[in-house]
Design a protein around this motif. Structure first.
Motif, short mmCIF file in Angstrom:
data_model
loop_
_atom_site.label_atom_id
_atom_site.label_comp_id
_atom_site.label_asym_id
_atom_site.label_seq_id
_atom_site.Cartn_x
_atom_site.Cartn_y
_atom_site.Cartn_z
N ASP A 106 71.83 -22.59 -30.85
CA ASP A 106 70.93 -22.87 -29.60
C ASP A 106 69.74 -22.85 -30.38
O ASP A 106 69.27 -21.63 -30.94
CB ASP A 106 71.07 -21.85 -28.53
N ILE A 107 68.79 -23.84 -30.29
CA ILE A 107 67.31 -23.88 -31.07
C ILE A 107 66.27 -24.25 -30.21
O ILE A 107 66.44 -25.37 -29.38
CB ILE A 107 67.63 -24.67 -32.31
N TYR A 108 65.32 -23.30 -30.08
CA TYR A 108 64.10 -23.71 -29.24
C TYR A 108 63.10 -23.94 -30.23
O TYR A 108 62.57 -23.20 -31.14
CB TYR A 108 63.81 -22.37 -28.27
N LEU A 109 62.20 -25.06 -30.01
CA LEU A 109 61.02 -25.50 -30.71
C LEU A 109 59.97 -24.66 -29.58
O LEU A 109 59.64 -24.90 -28.65
CB LEU A 109 60.64 -26.88 -30.75
N CYS A 110 59.33 -23.60 -30.28
CA CYS A 110 58.37 -22.94 -29.42
C CYS A 110 56.81 -23.46 -30.06
O CYS A 110 56.52 -23.13 -31.21
CB CYS A 110 58.39 -21.44 -29.67
N LEU A 111 56.18 -24.00 -29.02
CA LEU A 111 54.65 -24.86 -29.72
C LEU A 111 53.63 -24.00 -29.08
O LEU A 111 53.49 -24.40 -27.90
CB LEU A 111 54.90 -26.23 -29.51
N ASP A 112 52.87 -23.93 -29.70
CA ASP A 112 51.15 -23.17 -29.41
C ASP A 112 50.63 -24.57 -28.83
O ASP A 112 50.15 -25.49 -29.86
CB ASP A 112 50.80 -22.64 -30.41
N VAL A 113 50.12 -24.99 -27.55
CA VAL A 113 49.66 -26.01 -27.33
C VAL A 113 48.31 -26.01 -27.17
O VAL A 113 47.58 -26.65 -26.45
CB VAL A 113 50.27 -27.02 -26.27
N SER A 114 47.54 -24.79 -27.56
CA SER A 114 46.06 -24.68 -27.22
C SER A 114 45.38 -25.63 -27.97
O SER A 114 45.83 -25.93 -29.03
CB SER A 114 45.85 -23.12 -27.57
N TYR A 115 44.06 -25.66 -27.83
CA TYR A 115 43.30 -26.72 -28.34
C TYR A 115 42.62 -26.15 -29.74
O TYR A 115 42.02 -27.16 -30.47
CB TYR A 115 42.01 -27.09 -27.61
N VAL A 259 68.19 -19.55 -32.37
CA VAL A 259 67.13 -19.50 -33.49
C VAL A 259 65.83 -20.25 -32.62
O VAL A 259 65.94 -20.86 -31.75
CB VAL A 259 67.38 -20.71 -34.63
N ILE A 260 64.61 -19.84 -33.05
CA ILE A 260 63.31 -20.17 -32.64
C ILE A 260 62.55 -20.71 -33.85
O ILE A 260 62.27 -19.99 -34.70
CB ILE A 260 62.57 -19.28 -31.85
N ILE A 261 62.12 -21.90 -33.39
CA ILE A 261 61.16 -22.48 -34.32
C ILE A 261 59.79 -22.46 -34.03
O ILE A 261 59.44 -23.04 -32.90
CB ILE A 261 61.31 -24.12 -34.87
N MET A 262 59.06 -21.66 -34.43
CA MET A 262 57.73 -21.38 -33.39
C MET A 262 56.39 -21.91 -34.43
O MET A 262 56.30 -21.84 -35.64
CB MET A 262 57.21 -19.89 -33.50
N VAL A 263 55.53 -22.97 -33.90
CA VAL A 263 54.50 -23.42 -34.50
C VAL A 263 53.34 -22.86 -33.77
O VAL A 263 52.96 -23.13 -32.76
CB VAL A 263 54.68 -24.94 -34.42
N THR A 264 52.58 -22.25 -34.79
CA THR A 264 51.08 -21.81 -34.01
C THR A 264 50.34 -21.18 -35.45
O THR A 264 50.75 -21.05 -36.35
CB THR A 264 51.49 -20.27 -33.35
N ASP A 265 49.06 -20.98 -35.16
CA ASP A 265 48.08 -20.44 -36.12
C ASP A 265 47.89 -19.19 -35.89
O ASP A 265 46.84 -18.37 -36.65
CB ASP A 265 46.70 -21.51 -35.82
N ASN A 266 48.64 -18.74 -35.06
CA ASN A 266 48.20 -16.97 -34.61
C ASN A 266 47.07 -16.62 -34.34
O ASN A 266 46.57 -15.35 -34.53
CB ASN A 266 49.05 -16.13 -35.69
#
Length: 387
Positions: A106-115, A259-266
């Motif tokens: 089970d895989i989640y794409l976790c996306l930071d959608v801030s500008y 699994v989580i695939i996380m996209v962010t600039d932290n």
């Protein structure tokens, strides 16, 4: 393979009608024969003597035997065809075990959608489409966050649907980019509210309509993910990851691989302490056996977008926390290495492979149709040969 009827009552009813019709025809033929000419009446018939002579001929006897045989074949073929049709009315079926595929994860794409990522997210999502295409057999979901978190797409095995949802997000990120470029070109950030209203009133109608349509489309996602942002801030990384974690169903079920695939600039911009920091969220993931794979923007891009942020500190903090979960950390270069990410996810030592099969009732009309056709062919041949 055991065959059963889904509608046995229909089959029995049709068979009863067929048998009743056959018996009725048989009774009618018997009654008709009994009413045929008596022997003494036949003697008065002029052709009787000729018939008697013909009936003794070998060729006549052969033809009579052939006639009776064809008659029997024709009747048998017709009855067989009708009974096969009655059997088909009952929908013959069998219980078929179907391999639904190997459900690895089970895989989640976790996306930071801030500008803060507006100039990168569209490219990120486009490349994530390649990652999703390589996860055939897994279940994929999408979680997006800024101040608050939204489950944008629940877990699904429908990769075409997942790609469609990612393309919708890609369109949203393209609009983010256009909106930010519009603000920069017109120096909207430097305007007061009154000045901004006057600026909008001065726009030509077509440009105003285009801008209004852009804001409307952006708000469809912006509003749900920026609840109470004036008070809480934006890009709350830890809360985004923790919320995504609890989107997994039956989280206590340790037999499932997650699994989580996380996209962010932290680059967290909180106005007050968030409920969960990244380190706490990473610990939650580790405790629940959820591996996190982090994807971080390149140094040049972060410097251009957020010059006040320290790339080394942000990337180091994220790498440290991500690796605690058992996952991997990637800094995106000019070549987004999707194959490496897919390979790491698929070969991770903690991952299990479970075979999933389902049983389904499947129609099996083939043999009954063949018997029905065979019976009709026999009937047609018998009729054509002289019955």
């Amino acid at each position: 393979m055991e065959i059963s009827l889904r509608n046995p009552s229909s089959a029995w009813a049709t068979a009863a009608v067929v048998l009743l019709a056959a018996v009725s025809i048989l009774v009618y033929r018997i009654i008709r024969l009994r009413k045929s000419l008596k022997d003494k009446e036949k003697k008065g018939f002029r052709g009787y003597s000729a018939m008697w002579i013909a009936s003794g001929l070998p060729s006549y006897k052969r033809r009579l035997v052939l006639y009776i045989l064809l008659k029997i074949i024709g009747i048998a073929g017709l009855v067989t065809s009708l009974l096969a049709a009655a059997y088909l009315m009952g929908r013959p079926s069998y219980n078929k075990k179907i391999d639904a595929g190997v459900k690895r994860r089970d895989i989640y794409l976790c996306l930071d959608v801030s500008y803060s990522l507006y100039d990168l997210n569209a490219d990120f999502v486009e490349n994530l489409e390649d990652v999703v295409r390589g996860l055939e057999g897994d279940r994929v979901g999408i979680s997006i966050f800024n101040t608050s978190t939204v489950e944008y797409m629940p877990l699904t095995t429908d990769m075409d649907f997942a790609i469609e949802k990612l393309k919708n997000l890609e369109e949203y990120f393209v609009l983010q980019r256009e909106y930010m470029h519009f603000k920069d070109q017109n120096h909207i950030e430097d305007m007061t509210d009154d000045e901004f209203l006057k600026f909008l009133e001065a726009l030509p109608d077509d440009e105003y309509d285009e801008f209004a349509a852009m804001v409307y489309k952006l708000d469809l996602i912006d509003k749900p993910v920026t609840l109470d942002n004036d008070t809480r801030g934006s890009s709350l990384i830890g809360e985004g990851l923790a919320s995504c974690l609890f989107n997994f169903p039956y989280l206590e079920d340790s037999e499932r691989t997650r699994v989580i695939i996380m996209v962010t600039d932290n680059a967290q911009a909180e106005n007050k302490p968030p409920a969960v920091e990244l380190a706490e969220a990473a610990k939650m993931c580790k405790n629940n056996n959820v591996a996190v794979f982090g994807i971080f923007p390149p140094k040049e891009a972060l410097r251009d977008l957020r010059p006040e942020q320290n790339f080394d500190n942000l990337s180091s903090d994220m790498r440290q926390n991500i690796r605690k979960t058992g996952g991997e950390f990637y800094i995106v270069g000019s070549d987004f290495d999707t194959e490496s990410i897919i390979s790491q996810i698929q070969s991770h030592e903690a991952m299990q492979v479970d075979e999933v099969s389902v049983s389904r009732m499947t129609d099996d009309p083939g043999r009954a149709i063949m018997i029905c056709i065979f019976g009709l062919v026999l009937f047609v041949i018998a009729k054509g040969a002289g019955t």
